[in-house]
Design a protein around this motif. Structure first.
Motif, PDB file in Angstrom:
ATOM      1  N   ARG A   1       0.852  -1.197   0.000  1.00  0.00           N
ATOM      2  CA  ARG A   1       0.000   0.000   0.000  1.00  0.00           C
ATOM      3  C   ARG A   1       0.882   1.238   0.000  1.00  0.00           C
ATOM      4  NH1 ARG A   1      -4.677  -0.486   4.430  1.00  0.00           N
ATOM      5  NH2 ARG A   1      -5.105   1.600   3.663  1.00  0.00           N
ATOM      6  N   TYR A   2       0.406   2.279  -0.745  1.00  0.00           N
ATOM      7  CA  TYR A   2       1.149   3.544  -0.855  1.00  0.00           C
ATOM      8  C   TYR A   2       0.241   4.714  -0.520  1.00  0.00           C
ATOM      9  CZ  TYR A   2       4.540   1.111  -3.832  1.00  0.00           C
ATOM     10  OH  TYR A   2       5.488   0.268  -4.305  1.00  0.00           O
ATOM     11  N   TYR A   3       0.843   5.779  -0.055  1.00  0.00           N
ATOM     12  CA  TYR A   3       0.173   7.069  -0.131  1.00  0.00           C
ATOM     13  C   TYR A   3       0.759   7.766  -1.351  1.00  0.00           C
ATOM     14  CZ  TYR A   3      -1.347   6.553   4.777  1.00  0.00           C
ATOM     15  OH  TYR A   3      -1.902   6.105   5.951  1.00  0.00           O
ATOM     16  N   SER A   4      -0.133   8.336  -2.190  1.00  0.00           N
ATOM     17  CA  SER A   4       0.329   9.139  -3.334  1.00  0.00           C
ATOM     18  C   SER A   4      -0.066  10.588  -3.107  1.00  0.00           C
ATOM     19  CB  SER A   4      -0.342   8.647  -4.627  1.00  0.00           C
ATOM     20  OG  SER A   4       0.159   7.364  -4.923  1.00  0.00           O
ATOM     21  N   LEU A   5       0.894  11.477  -3.285  1.00  0.00           N
ATOM     22  CA  LEU A   5       0.648  12.899  -3.054  1.00  0.00           C
ATOM     23  C   LEU A   5       1.059  13.717  -4.268  1.00  0.00           C
ATOM     24  CD1 LEU A   5       2.278  11.699  -0.261  1.00  0.00           C
ATOM     25  CD2 LEU A   5       1.565  13.917   0.552  1.00  0.00           C
ATOM     26  N   GLU A   6       0.233  14.719  -4.621  1.00  0.00           N
ATOM     27  CA  GLU A   6       0.615  15.741  -5.612  1.00  0.00           C
ATOM     28  C   GLU A   6       0.958  16.992  -4.816  1.00  0.00           C
ATOM     29  OE1 GLU A   6       0.515  13.277  -8.547  1.00  0.00           O
ATOM     30  OE2 GLU A   6       1.108  15.401  -8.772  1.00  0.00           O
ATOM     31  N   GLY A   7       2.197  17.434  -4.869  1.00  0.00           N
ATOM     32  CA  GLY A   7       2.637  18.543  -4.028  1.00  0.00           C
ATOM     33  C   GLY A   7       2.214  19.905  -4.558  1.00  0.00           C
ATOM     34  N   GLY A   8       2.462  20.937  -3.732  1.00  0.00           N
ATOM     35  CA  GLY A   8       2.317  22.327  -4.176  1.00  0.00           C
ATOM     36  C   GLY A   8       0.979  22.963  -3.880  1.00  0.00           C
ATOM     37  N   ARG A   9       0.064  22.241  -3.244  1.00  0.00           N
ATOM     38  CA  ARG A   9      -1.255  22.831  -2.973  1.00  0.00           C
ATOM     39  C   ARG A   9      -1.319  23.341  -1.527  1.00  0.00           C
ATOM     40  NH1 ARG A   9      -5.521  19.115  -6.107  1.00  0.00           N
ATOM     41  NH2 ARG A   9      -6.904  19.889  -4.492  1.00  0.00           N
ATOM     42  N   PRO A  10      -1.515  24.637  -1.331  1.00  0.00           N
ATOM     43  CA  PRO A  10      -1.617  25.152   0.051  1.00  0.00           C
ATOM     44  C   PRO A  10      -2.777  24.484   0.789  1.00  0.00           C
ATOM     45  CG  PRO A  10      -1.482  26.942  -1.557  1.00  0.00           C
ATOM     46  CD  PRO A  10      -1.685  25.680  -2.338  1.00  0.00           C
ATOM     47  N   LEU A  11      -2.666  24.393   2.124  1.00  0.00           N
ATOM     48  CA  LEU A  11      -3.713  23.764   2.930  1.00  0.00           C
ATOM     49  C   LEU A  11      -4.623  24.841   3.510  1.00  0.00           C
ATOM     50  CD1 LEU A  11      -1.690  21.045   4.916  1.00  0.00           C
ATOM     51  CD2 LEU A  11      -2.841  20.863   2.688  1.00  0.00           C
TER      52      LEU A  11
ATOM     53  N   ALA B   1       9.145  11.854  -5.332  1.00  0.00           N
ATOM     54  CA  ALA B   1       9.982  10.653  -5.501  1.00  0.00           C
ATOM     55  C   ALA B   1       9.247   9.466  -4.911  1.00  0.00           C
ATOM     56  CB  ALA B   1      11.321  10.859  -4.772  1.00  0.00           C
ATOM     57  N   GLN B   2       9.769   8.297  -5.165  1.00  0.00           N
ATOM     58  CA  GLN B   2       9.287   7.067  -4.519  1.00  0.00           C
ATOM     59  C   GLN B   2      10.089   6.920  -3.234  1.00  0.00           C
ATOM     60  OE1 GLN B   2       7.072   4.358  -5.301  1.00  0.00           O
ATOM     61  NE2 GLN B   2       7.713   3.776  -3.225  1.00  0.00           N
ATOM     62  N   VAL B   3       9.438   6.978  -2.085  1.00  0.00           N
ATOM     63  CA  VAL B   3      10.153   6.884  -0.801  1.00  0.00           C
ATOM     64  C   VAL B   3       9.428   5.879   0.088  1.00  0.00           C
ATOM     65  CG1 VAL B   3      11.154   9.210  -0.841  1.00  0.00           C
ATOM     66  CG2 VAL B   3       8.824   8.876   0.048  1.00  0.00           C
ATOM     67  N   ASN B   4      10.069   5.474   1.157  1.00  0.00           N
ATOM     68  CA  ASN B   4       9.458   4.526   2.096  1.00  0.00           C
ATOM     69  C   ASN B   4       9.513   5.059   3.517  1.00  0.00           C
ATOM     70  OD1 ASN B   4       8.749   2.458   0.263  1.00  0.00           O
ATOM     71  ND2 ASN B   4      10.886   1.803   0.168  1.00  0.00           N
ATOM     72  N   ALA B   5       8.407   4.898   4.244  1.00  0.00           N
ATOM     73  CA  ALA B   5       8.402   5.298   5.654  1.00  0.00           C
ATOM     74  C   ALA B   5       9.359   4.392   6.426  1.00  0.00           C
ATOM     75  CB  ALA B   5       6.991   5.180   6.221  1.00  0.00           C
ATOM     76  N   THR B   6      10.150   4.984   7.289  1.00  0.00           N
ATOM     77  CA  THR B   6      11.144   4.210   8.052  1.00  0.00           C
ATOM     78  C   THR B   6      10.658   3.913   9.462  1.00  0.00           C
ATOM     79  OG1 THR B   6      12.097   6.339   8.670  1.00  0.00           O
ATOM     80  CG2 THR B   6      13.089   5.187   6.779  1.00  0.00           C
ATOM     81  N   ASP B   7       9.790   4.775   9.973  1.00  0.00           N
ATOM     82  CA  ASP B   7       9.202   4.608  11.312  1.00  0.00           C
ATOM     83  C   ASP B   7       7.995   5.541  11.355  1.00  0.00           C
ATOM     84  OD1 ASP B   7      11.944   6.438  11.715  1.00  0.00           O
ATOM     85  OD2 ASP B   7      10.117   7.343  12.541  1.00  0.00           O
ATOM     86  N   LEU B   8       7.304   5.555  12.471  1.00  0.00           N
ATOM     87  CA  LEU B   8       6.042   6.295  12.553  1.00  0.00           C
ATOM     88  C   LEU B   8       6.200   7.773  12.210  1.00  0.00           C
ATOM     89  CD1 LEU B   8       3.166   7.009  13.440  1.00  0.00           C
ATOM     90  CD2 LEU B   8       3.863   6.627  15.809  1.00  0.00           C
ATOM     91  N   ARG B   9       7.027   8.499  12.925  1.00  0.00           N
ATOM     92  CA  ARG B   9       7.122   9.950  12.737  1.00  0.00           C
ATOM     93  C   ARG B   9       7.993  10.292  11.520  1.00  0.00           C
ATOM     94  NH1 ARG B   9       2.685  10.608  15.724  1.00  0.00           N
ATOM     95  NH2 ARG B   9       2.959   9.685  17.764  1.00  0.00           N
ATOM     96  N   GLY B  10       8.911   9.408  11.184  1.00  0.00           N
ATOM     97  CA  GLY B  10       9.684   9.592   9.962  1.00  0.00           C
ATOM     98  C   GLY B  10       8.778   9.482   8.754  1.00  0.00           C
TER      99      GLY B  10
ATOM    100  N   GLY C   1       5.792   4.358   0.486  1.00  0.00           N
ATOM    101  CA  GLY C   1       5.548   2.947   0.808  1.00  0.00           C
ATOM    102  C   GLY C   1       5.760   2.692   2.283  1.00  0.00           C
ATOM    103  N   ASP C   2       5.507   1.433   2.701  1.00  0.00           N
ATOM    104  CA  ASP C   2       5.650   1.023   4.110  1.00  0.00           C
ATOM    105  C   ASP C   2       4.803   1.905   5.029  1.00  0.00           C
ATOM    106  OD1 ASP C   2       7.291  -1.033   3.429  1.00  0.00           O
ATOM    107  OD2 ASP C   2       9.162   0.076   3.776  1.00  0.00           O
ATOM    108  N   ILE C   3       3.584   2.176   4.551  1.00  0.00           N
ATOM    109  CA  ILE C   3       2.739   3.111   5.312  1.00  0.00           C
ATOM    110  C   ILE C   3       2.175   2.480   6.588  1.00  0.00           C
ATOM    111  CG2 ILE C   3       2.091   4.539   3.357  1.00  0.00           C
ATOM    112  CD1 ILE C   3      -0.563   2.959   3.257  1.00  0.00           C
ATOM    113  N   HIS C   4       2.461   1.180   6.793  1.00  0.00           N
ATOM    114  CA  HIS C   4       1.989   0.584   8.062  1.00  0.00           C
ATOM    115  C   HIS C   4       2.616   1.297   9.262  1.00  0.00           C
ATOM    116  CE1 HIS C   4       5.755  -1.540   7.080  1.00  0.00           C
ATOM    117  NE2 HIS C   4       5.928  -1.627   8.402  1.00  0.00           N
ATOM    118  N   HIS C   5       3.824   1.845   9.040  1.00  0.00           N
ATOM    119  CA  HIS C   5       4.441   2.611  10.142  1.00  0.00           C
ATOM    120  C   HIS C   5       3.557   3.799  10.520  1.00  0.00           C
ATOM    121  CE1 HIS C   5       8.280   0.521  10.269  1.00  0.00           C
ATOM    122  NE2 HIS C   5       8.436   0.648   8.970  1.00  0.00           N
ATOM    123  N   ILE C   6       3.054   4.476   9.488  1.00  0.00           N
ATOM    124  CA  ILE C   6       2.286   5.708   9.727  1.00  0.00           C
ATOM    125  C   ILE C   6       0.940   5.388  10.385  1.00  0.00           C
ATOM    126  CG2 ILE C   6       1.265   7.750   8.636  1.00  0.00           C
ATOM    127  CD1 ILE C   6       3.344   7.433   6.377  1.00  0.00           C
TER     128      ILE C   6
END
Ligand code: EPZ
Length: 417
Positions: A2-12, A363-372, A390-395
């Protein structure tokens, strides 16, 4: 995967209610076995760590069920005092059950939780506190057996203000005869929340939030109704997200004072922050300044759990920010993933130097731990193009619905199964 996919650049922009605190609900659920009745714990976040805790409660003999956002725990028939290795390995912080099981059952059997992504996670202070109360604690290979049917109140001096050791000492002291004084106790808001829950059950615990906590043990504890405090680290994460990409958000049902070191750093970085009652609002241009060195330390210092997300928010800031991670040995694992997105962060032991860059790229990146992992979300919201995490189980261990929350604030983020 499972992945989170994000399109950057949009203010919140917009407002959200912040979830209940993971680091509050876990010890409170452990404490619920001290009552022979049913406890209702409201504002409980739906997290994988909470699911694991529920499995442990059911293994011990409790009846547990969800009712909306509340967990009802009926601990009238706790029949076991062991936690299987498989559950211990799934959640390191299950060690916080030790004091509660010992108090309730007079004995406890767990396996050694072992290290985790952040480095070795010793529990020597936990075990020393139980021994000070008179428990017999035997460590054999990977398992720990405790017997403590006749614990006596005493003076416990923690050599460092460990959150978990403070919680275990309080819970074990509830089962000890007489008065226990815990010195150099951790002062985190989650300890105060645990004290409030225990007192609602009829316990006599005082001083949480200060360095000295006093427990009068052996009270008969009854069921209660308790609402868990807001998660100050999730709040810090969303503020960092808006600070980094820009926008104007309002967090509701939070306690601003619980994250004042984080809001101070974000104001230094150029954000406009307004706190009133249980709300924090933040406005950011998305072009931040570097801030004074960020040194993590026990509460009320800068929280180690917010280090990664603040770092991610500052990756495009003007200037250089120095981080010093004093709490854990290995809490820069997210740096290599941030660098894949173009960040200029140089870790050197406990120090990491962040030199702001003009732009981050997806980029394609992977979560390393919860807060990371949460830091990669904060960076992905700023990056040009698409970021897949990727590795979103940490999150998912600590964020009940980071995709839903950030979508509500206007982010382009989705959960790709
Ligand atoms: C709690 O962990 C939190 N977890 C952590 O949050 C948080 O980072 C940490 O407190 C510090 O604030 C929960 O509450 C479930 P400690 P805990 O005992 O209790 C050393 C997150 O992301 N130490 O205060 O394990 C230890 O190695 C998590 O939500 C000993 O040496 O933290 C560390 O260096 C990550 N011996 C320092 O103390 C011991 O017996 C602080 O640890 C215990 C701890």
């Amino acid at each position: 995967m499972r992945y989170y996919s994000l399109e950057g650049g949009r203010p919140l922009s917009g407002e959200i209610v912040v979830q209940g605190a993971k680091n509050s609900v876990l010890p409170i659920l452990a404490a619920s076995i001290l009552s022979g009745e049913t406890c209702r714990i409201q504002h409980c976040p739906r997290l994988s760590d909470v699911d694991t805790t529920v499995e442990i409660l059911r293994h011990l003999g409790c009846r547990v069920r969800w009712e909306g956002d509340a967990l009802l725990v009926d601990a009238s028939c706790v029949t076991r005092w062991d936690i299987p290795d498989s559950l211990m390995r799934r959640m390191r912080s299950s060690v916080i059950f030790l004091g509660a099981i010992l108090s309730r059952c007079g004995q406890a059997e767990i396996s050694y939780p072992g290290g985790c992504e952040l480095g070795p996670r010793p529990i020597d202070l936990h075990l020393a506190a139980l021994r000070a109360l008179g428990a017999d604690v035997r460590e054999r290979g990977g398992s720990i057996s405790c017997s403590g049917g006749n614990m006596q109140g005493t003076e416990i001096v923690l050599s460092l203000p460990s959150v978990g050791a403070t919680e275990n000492a309080i819970l074990a002291a509830c089962g000890a005869k007489g008065t226990t004084v815990i010195s150099n106790a951790a002062r985190e808001p989650e300890i105060c929340d645990l004290q409030e829950f225990l007192c609602a059950m009829g316990a006599d615990v005082r001083g949480a939030g200060s360095s000295t906590v006093v427990v009068e043990g052996r009270r008969v504890l009854h069921g209660c109704d308790h609402r868990v405090i807001a998660d100050r680290i999730v709040a810090a994460t969303y503020l960092a997200a808006a600070a980094g990409v820009g926008g104007h958000i309002c967090l509701q049902q939070v306690t601003p004072g619980h994250l004042s070191t984080v809001t101070t750093a974000l104001m230094q970085a150029g954000c406009r922050i307004h706190c009133s009652g249980d709300e924090i609002s933040l406005e950011s241009s998305g072009k931040l300044r570097s801030v004074a060195p960020v040194r993590t330390s026990p509460y009320p210092g800068f929280p180690t759990d917010a280090q990664a997300v603040l770092m991610a928010a500052l990756c495009r800031s003007r200037g250089t920010t120095v981080f010093v991670e004093n709490m854990f040995e290995n809490r820069y694992r997210h740096v290599s993933e941030l660098r894949r997105m173009g960040a200029d962060v140089r870790p050197e032991g406990r120090v990491a130097v962040v030199c702001g860059v003009e732009q981050l790229h997806g980029a394609q990146v992977n979560a390393t731990d919860l807060r990371g992992g949460a830091a990669l979300v904060v960076a992905g919201l700023q990056a040009q193009g698409t970021t897949r995490i990727g590795d979103i189980h940490h999150i998912r261990r600590g964020y009940a619905d980071i995709v839903g929350d950030l979508t509500q604030l206007g982010a382009a983020i989705r959960d790709d199964t």
